[in-house]
Design a protein around this motif. Structure first.
Motif, PDB file in Angstrom:
ATOM      1  N   TYR A 156       1.744   2.286  -3.398  1.00 27.71           N
ATOM      2  CA  TYR A 156       0.605   3.012  -3.979  1.00 27.71           C
ATOM      3  C   TYR A 156       0.617   4.469  -3.515  1.00 27.71           C
ATOM      4  N   GLY A 157       0.842   4.670  -2.210  1.00 27.91           N
ATOM      5  CA  GLY A 157       0.891   6.026  -1.674  1.00 27.91           C
ATOM      6  C   GLY A 157       2.035   6.836  -2.263  1.00 27.91           C
ATOM      7  N   HIS A 179       5.433   7.883   2.954  1.00 23.19           N
ATOM      8  CA  HIS A 179       5.302   6.483   2.535  1.00 23.19           C
ATOM      9  C   HIS A 179       6.663   5.850   2.246  1.00 23.19           C
ATOM     10  N   TYR A 223       0.836  -1.203   0.000  1.00 25.56           N
ATOM     11  CA  TYR A 223       0.000   0.000   0.000  1.00 25.56           C
ATOM     12  C   TYR A 223       0.870   1.251   0.000  1.00 25.56           C
ATOM     13  N   SER A 224       2.012   1.181   0.654  1.00 25.03           N
ATOM     14  CA  SER A 224       2.924   2.322   0.696  1.00 25.03           C
ATOM     15  C   SER A 224       3.447   2.659  -0.697  1.00 25.03           C
ATOM     16  N   LYS A 247       3.307   6.486  -5.228  1.00 20.81           N
ATOM     17  CA  LYS A 247       2.991   6.813  -6.624  1.00 20.81           C
ATOM     18  C   LYS A 247       1.954   7.925  -6.724  1.00 20.81           C
ATOM     19  N   ARG A 248       0.993   7.941  -5.798  1.00 17.60           N
ATOM     20  CA  ARG A 248      -0.072   8.958  -5.852  1.00 17.60           C
ATOM     21  C   ARG A 248       0.398  10.321  -5.349  1.00 17.60           C
TER      22      ARG A 248
END
Length: 216
Positions: A157-158, A168, A154-155, A160-161
């Motif tokens: 993903y964080g 992250h 999930y990190s 990249k966003r």
């Protein structure tokens, strides 16, 4: 094992006090958050202070709840002092990795104890891989190592966003710090739980592959 030792209380209170001060004092928050430009100008104190600031109350609660759940495992297997070493090495390792990956992003900023907490999380899983975690919205407890791996995925993903002020990238540095320090303090884990060492390393390897490929 998840009960509050004095050292855990001290760390949680320190995070809460510094974070609340930051919530109510914008200049304080700006002065002590992780910021590439400021650190390059010589404000290395941010490498530590940013780990006690949080983006908001929810961010603080999640980090401190995670710390509460896993700190006692590390303390019981190692000691109060070694727990603090794991915590602060992971905090620094998280920010060092952030500094490395974002070194050319002068305005990159982040806050949070996530690096330190992830290091404690990974240390606890490595020391006690049979541990399970229960969640209100999941009917059955899940293995702690599954949570740890998903947390780092999930990190990514964080990262990249990049739509929040949460560090992250520091999660990965913290995980690396937690793994290495735990192995240093308790080298038997490599022999006792070799598969767990490999599984916990997978998200870290994925991160470096993505970074090398310029996908972050």
């Amino acid at each position: 094992m998840n009960h509050l030792e004095l050292v855990t209380i001290i760390v949680i209170v320190a995070n809460a006090l510094v974070s609340i001060k930051g919530f109510n004092d914008f200049s304080f928050f700006e002065r002590y958050k992780f910021n590439i430009g400021a650190i390059k100008r010589g404000e290395q104190v941010r490498m530590i202070t940013s780990g006690f600031l949080h983006a908001d109350l929810g961010h603080l609660i999640v980090n401190m709840f995670t710390l509460y759940f896993f700190a006692s495992v590390v303390i019981n297997y190692l000691s109060d002092t070694k727990f603090l070493i794991v915590y602060f090495v992971s905090l620094l390792a998280g920010n060092l990795l952030s500094l490395f990956i974002h070194k050319d992003e002068y305005h990159y900023s982040a806050v949070g104890a996530s690096g330190a907490v992830t290091g404690v999380l990974y240390a606890a899983i490595l020391l006690y891989p049979e541990m399970h975690i229960g969640f209100l919205f999941i009917p059955l407890p899940i293995p702690a190592y599954v949570f740890g791996i998903l947390y780092l995925l999930y990190s990514i993903y964080g990262m990249k966003r990049r739509n929040d002020n949460i560090g992250h990238t520091a999660h990965f540095g913290g995980a690396i710090g937690g793994l290495l320090v735990t192995i240093l303090f308790y080298p038997e884990v490599v022999i006792e739980h070799p598969l767990m060492v490999i599984l916990l390393a997978i998200p870290i390897i994925i991160l470096f592959i993505l970074e090398k490929a310029g996908k972050l």
